[in-house]
Scaffold this motif. Structure first.
Motif, PDB file in Angstrom:
ATOM      1  N   ALA A 176       0.842  -1.197   0.000  1.00 23.16           N
ATOM      2  CA  ALA A 176       0.000   0.000   0.000  1.00 23.16           C
ATOM      3  C   ALA A 176       0.876   1.245   0.000  1.00 23.16           C
ATOM      4  O   ALA A 176       2.011   1.229   0.487  1.00 23.16           O
ATOM      5  N   ASN A 177       0.347   2.319  -0.563  1.00 26.86           N
ATOM      6  CA  ASN A 177       1.007   3.629  -0.568  1.00 26.86           C
ATOM      7  C   ASN A 177      -0.068   4.702  -0.459  1.00 26.86           C
ATOM      8  O   ASN A 177      -1.204   4.493  -0.870  1.00 26.86           O
ATOM      9  N   TYR A 178       0.321   5.838   0.084  1.00 23.96           N
ATOM     10  CA  TYR A 178      -0.628   6.947   0.100  1.00 23.96           C
ATOM     11  C   TYR A 178       0.101   8.276   0.049  1.00 23.96           C
ATOM     12  O   TYR A 178       1.314   8.363   0.323  1.00 23.96           O
ATOM     13  N   ILE A 179      -0.654   9.323  -0.333  1.00 20.95           N
ATOM     14  CA  ILE A 179      -0.108  10.676  -0.366  1.00 20.95           C
ATOM     15  C   ILE A 179      -0.159  11.239   1.049  1.00 20.95           C
ATOM     16  O   ILE A 179      -1.230  11.366   1.646  1.00 20.95           O
ATOM     17  N   CYS A 205       4.404  14.141   0.369  1.00 24.06           N
ATOM     18  CA  CYS A 205       5.251  12.989   0.078  1.00 24.06           C
ATOM     19  C   CYS A 205       4.370  11.789  -0.288  1.00 24.06           C
ATOM     20  O   CYS A 205       3.140  11.832  -0.156  1.00 24.06           O
ATOM     21  N   TYR A 206       5.025  10.721  -0.717  1.00 20.50           N
ATOM     22  CA  TYR A 206       4.360   9.440  -0.946  1.00 20.50           C
ATOM     23  C   TYR A 206       4.915   8.462   0.088  1.00 20.50           C
ATOM     24  O   TYR A 206       6.131   8.277   0.188  1.00 20.50           O
ATOM     25  N   ARG A 207       4.026   7.861   0.841  1.00 21.62           N
ATOM     26  CA  ARG A 207       4.471   7.011   1.937  1.00 21.62           C
ATOM     27  C   ARG A 207       4.037   5.565   1.731  1.00 21.62           C
ATOM     28  O   ARG A 207       2.876   5.286   1.412  1.00 21.62           O
ATOM     29  N   ALA A 208       4.982   4.650   1.911  1.00 24.30           N
ATOM     30  CA  ALA A 208       4.667   3.222   1.867  1.00 24.30           C
ATOM     31  C   ALA A 208       3.976   2.818   3.157  1.00 24.30           C
ATOM     32  O   ALA A 208       4.327   3.295   4.239  1.00 24.30           O
ATOM     33  N   ASP A 209       2.991   1.944   3.037  1.00 22.30           N
ATOM     34  CA  ASP A 209       2.200   1.541   4.198  1.00 22.30           C
ATOM     35  C   ASP A 209       2.070   0.025   4.207  1.00 22.30           C
ATOM     36  O   ASP A 209       1.978  -0.615   3.155  1.00 22.30           O
ATOM     37  N   ILE A 210       2.085  -0.545   5.402  1.00 17.13           N
ATOM     38  CA  ILE A 210       1.796  -1.968   5.572  1.00 17.13           C
ATOM     39  C   ILE A 210       0.488  -2.051   6.338  1.00 17.13           C
ATOM     40  O   ILE A 210       0.474  -1.963   7.569  1.00 17.13           O
ATOM     41  N   PRO A 211      -0.628  -2.182   5.626  1.00 15.66           N
ATOM     42  CA  PRO A 211      -1.920  -2.154   6.328  1.00 15.66           C
ATOM     43  C   PRO A 211      -2.101  -3.365   7.214  1.00 15.66           C
ATOM     44  O   PRO A 211      -1.790  -4.494   6.844  1.00 15.66           O
ATOM     45  N   ASN A 212      -2.596  -3.123   8.417  1.00 15.51           N
ATOM     46  CA  ASN A 212      -2.921  -4.197   9.343  1.00 15.51           C
ATOM     47  C   ASN A 212      -4.375  -4.571   9.117  1.00 15.51           C
ATOM     48  O   ASN A 212      -5.285  -3.886   9.558  1.00 15.51           O
ATOM     49  N   ASN A 213      -4.597  -5.659   8.348  1.00 20.16           N
ATOM     50  CA  ASN A 213      -5.951  -6.041   7.958  1.00 20.16           C
ATOM     51  C   ASN A 213      -6.724  -6.519   9.182  1.00 20.16           C
ATOM     52  O   ASN A 213      -6.575  -7.650   9.622  1.00 20.16           O
ATOM     53  N   ARG A 214      -7.519  -5.614   9.756  1.00 21.51           N
ATOM     54  CA  ARG A 214      -8.254  -5.943  10.974  1.00 21.51           C
ATOM     55  C   ARG A 214      -9.314  -6.995  10.672  1.00 21.51           C
ATOM     56  O   ARG A 214     -10.210  -6.788   9.869  1.00 21.51           O
ATOM     57  N   LEU A 241      -4.190  10.065   8.702  1.00 24.52           N
ATOM     58  CA  LEU A 241      -3.172  10.349   7.698  1.00 24.52           C
ATOM     59  C   LEU A 241      -3.464   9.660   6.358  1.00 24.52           C
ATOM     60  O   LEU A 241      -3.290  10.258   5.296  1.00 24.52           O
ATOM     61  N   ARG A 242      -3.919   8.407   6.423  1.00 31.17           N
ATOM     62  CA  ARG A 242      -4.034   7.581   5.215  1.00 31.17           C
ATOM     63  C   ARG A 242      -5.002   8.155   4.177  1.00 31.17           C
ATOM     64  O   ARG A 242      -4.764   8.039   2.970  1.00 31.17           O
ATOM     65  N   PHE A 243      -6.100   8.728   4.629  1.00 29.89           N
ATOM     66  CA  PHE A 243      -7.141   9.131   3.691  1.00 29.89           C
ATOM     67  C   PHE A 243      -7.297  10.642   3.585  1.00 29.89           C
ATOM     68  O   PHE A 243      -8.361  11.140   3.237  1.00 29.89           O
ATOM     69  N   VAL A 244      -6.224  11.380   3.847  1.00 30.29           N
ATOM     70  CA  VAL A 244      -6.242  12.832   3.667  1.00 30.29           C
ATOM     71  C   VAL A 244      -6.264  13.168   2.178  1.00 30.29           C
ATOM     72  O   VAL A 244      -6.869  14.169   1.754  1.00 30.29           O
ATOM     73  N   ASN A 245      -5.639  12.327   1.347  1.00 29.38           N
ATOM     74  CA  ASN A 245      -5.584  12.574  -0.093  1.00 29.38           C
ATOM     75  C   ASN A 245      -5.979  11.302  -0.844  1.00 29.38           C
ATOM     76  O   ASN A 245      -7.137  10.992  -0.953  1.00 29.38           O
ATOM     77  N   LYS A 246      -5.001  10.542  -1.319  1.00 29.35           N
ATOM     78  CA  LYS A 246      -5.277   9.287  -2.013  1.00 29.35           C
ATOM     79  C   LYS A 246      -4.533   8.138  -1.332  1.00 29.35           C
ATOM     80  O   LYS A 246      -3.397   8.313  -0.884  1.00 29.35           O
ATOM     81  N   TYR A 247      -5.190   6.989  -1.337  1.00 28.44           N
ATOM     82  CA  TYR A 247      -4.630   5.776  -0.741  1.00 28.44           C
ATOM     83  C   TYR A 247      -4.728   4.651  -1.764  1.00 28.44           C
ATOM     84  O   TYR A 247      -5.754   4.478  -2.421  1.00 28.44           O
ATOM     85  N   ARG A 248      -3.646   3.871  -1.892  1.00 29.56           N
ATOM     86  CA  ARG A 248      -3.619   2.755  -2.833  1.00 29.56           C
ATOM     87  C   ARG A 248      -3.242   1.471  -2.115  1.00 29.56           C
ATOM     88  O   ARG A 248      -2.307   1.455  -1.310  1.00 29.56           O
ATOM     89  N   TYR A 314      -7.470   2.381  -5.833  1.00 20.80           N
ATOM     90  CA  TYR A 314      -7.123   3.700  -5.328  1.00 20.80           C
ATOM     91  C   TYR A 314      -8.353   4.272  -4.624  1.00 20.80           C
ATOM     92  O   TYR A 314      -9.462   4.259  -5.173  1.00 20.80           O
ATOM     93  N   VAL A 315      -8.153   4.779  -3.408  1.00 28.93           N
ATOM     94  CA  VAL A 315      -9.246   5.359  -2.625  1.00 28.93           C
ATOM     95  C   VAL A 315      -8.993   6.854  -2.498  1.00 28.93           C
ATOM     96  O   VAL A 315      -7.952   7.278  -1.984  1.00 28.93           O
ATOM     97  N   ASP A 316      -9.942   7.650  -2.950  1.00 30.34           N
ATOM     98  CA  ASP A 316      -9.840   9.103  -2.830  1.00 30.34           C
ATOM     99  C   ASP A 316     -10.535   9.550  -1.548  1.00 30.34           C
ATOM    100  O   ASP A 316     -11.545   8.962  -1.133  1.00 30.34           O
TER     101      ASP A 316
END
Length: 351
Positions: A176-179, A205-214, A241-248, A314-316
């Protein structure tokens, strides 16, 4: 010959009015195996650790197992050695380019540094249908005592289930990545001065994310065999932070064995005892790994072999119907771990 070894026993000191030490066995350290190989790109990972039994005061103590020999063997005798990587303790990786083949069964073998040999039962790689499309739904979760609601994005998949077989599904979230947006103009010098010192760069910036699938996302096609269906396959918490802009995020869909499905269903049931997808499982569940020299030894975890299909979404921020308050970071976005100015090479929200 593999050497026998003695279980480590922890002792807890109890006291009364006049301290008097009494040795009480605390619980054995159980081998835990977390492993999934599949037909998609690798590397695939087997994670080995030792943890105390459920109910022990040391239950949260997890020790990675390093220096083991880890092998995956196919039904036709092909042997693949997994190797460790520097800085990743307890994780063992398949060679670059290796992937499991649909229709074949695989067995995991482990030789620990103490000389104990473990084996899984064979797991067959089943074919898996493609994910037709992905969508989202905003989920809010009221908190006990009336505290602020937690929320996030539930990911929904559209699939067409094959009619010619009984399918058992398992979904996980991949890369995952997000703006990331920060406020460098609000930067202040460290304590004790705390003097305003705005920075000229950088706010995005573009940040790499490791989502914790709840939660555990699984399904069996008893109710939709041969039909098209929409089903929840993942959840990403909104941390401000994750959904302030775009999340992938990439969604991984696996076709697993019936036994693997039963194991994951037990894990899911344990996790739901508390009634919240944010809470961890309250107990240990035995999997498909055995100690060859002592079949009565309890080994935790499960070795899964599966067919894999993957799709990206991609989630806007505008797609969410409820959002957490934005987390303000008063600094250059590049100081945030995992963040960089350049987008990932394959970043394409319009795909």
């Amino acid at each position: 010959m593999f050497r026998n070894w003695i279980y480590l026993v922890f002792f807890l000191l109890f006291g009364c009015i006049d301290p008097f030490p009494v040795d009480v066995p605390e619980g054995e350290q159980l081998l835990t195996v977390e492993g999934l190989i599949h037909s998609g790109p690798g590397p695939h990972t087997i994670v080995l650790s030792r943890s105390a039994t459920y109910g022990s005061d040391l239950q949260s103590l997890i020790r990675p197992v390093v220096g083991a020999t880890v092998i995956v063997r196919s039904e036709d005798g092909e042997v693949t050695f997994l190797s460790e990587r520097e800085g990743v303790r307890g994780a063992y990786f398949t060679p670059v380019g290796w992937r499991a083949q649909v229709g074949k069964s695989y067995t995991l073998f482990i030789d620990t540094p103490e000389g104990k040999l473990y084996s899984s039962f064979p797991e067959r790689v089943e074919s898996v249908p493609e994910i037709q499309s992905l969508g989202i739904r905003t989920v809010t979760i009221p908190q006990p005592g009336g505290g602020p609601e937690r929320s996030g994005v539930q990911i929904i998949a559209d699939i067409i289930d094959p009619a010619d077989q009984n399918n058992f599904y398992f979904w996980r979230l991949g890369a995952a990545n997000y703006i990331l947006e920060t406020r460098p103009e609000l930067y202040t010098t460290p304590a004790p001065d705390r003097t305003p010192a705005p920075k000229d760069c950088c706010a995005v910036c573009y940040r790499a994310d490791i989502p914790n699938n709840r939660g555990v996302f699984i399904a069996v096609d008893d109710d939709f065999n041969g039909l098209s269906t929409r089903i929840p396959v993942g959840f990403v918490e909104d941390d401000g932070l994750r959904f302030v802009n775009k999340y992938r995020v990439d969604v991984k869909q696996y076709s697993i064995s019936q036994n693997a499905y039963r194991f994951l269903r037990l894990v899911k049931q344990q996790a739901e005892i508390s009634g919240s997808i944010f809470d961890p499982p309250p107990a240990n569940i035995r999997g498909n790994i055995i100690a060859l020299e002592n079949p009565d030894e309890v080994v935790l975890g499960y070795f899964i072999a599966a067919g894999e299909a993957s799709k990206r979404i991609y989630v806007d921020q505008a797609d969410l119907t409820f959002k957490q308050n934005r987390t303000v970071i008063p600094d250059d976005c590049r100081v945030v771990p995992g963040a960089a100015l350049d987008p990932p090479f394959d970043w394409n929200p319009n795909e």
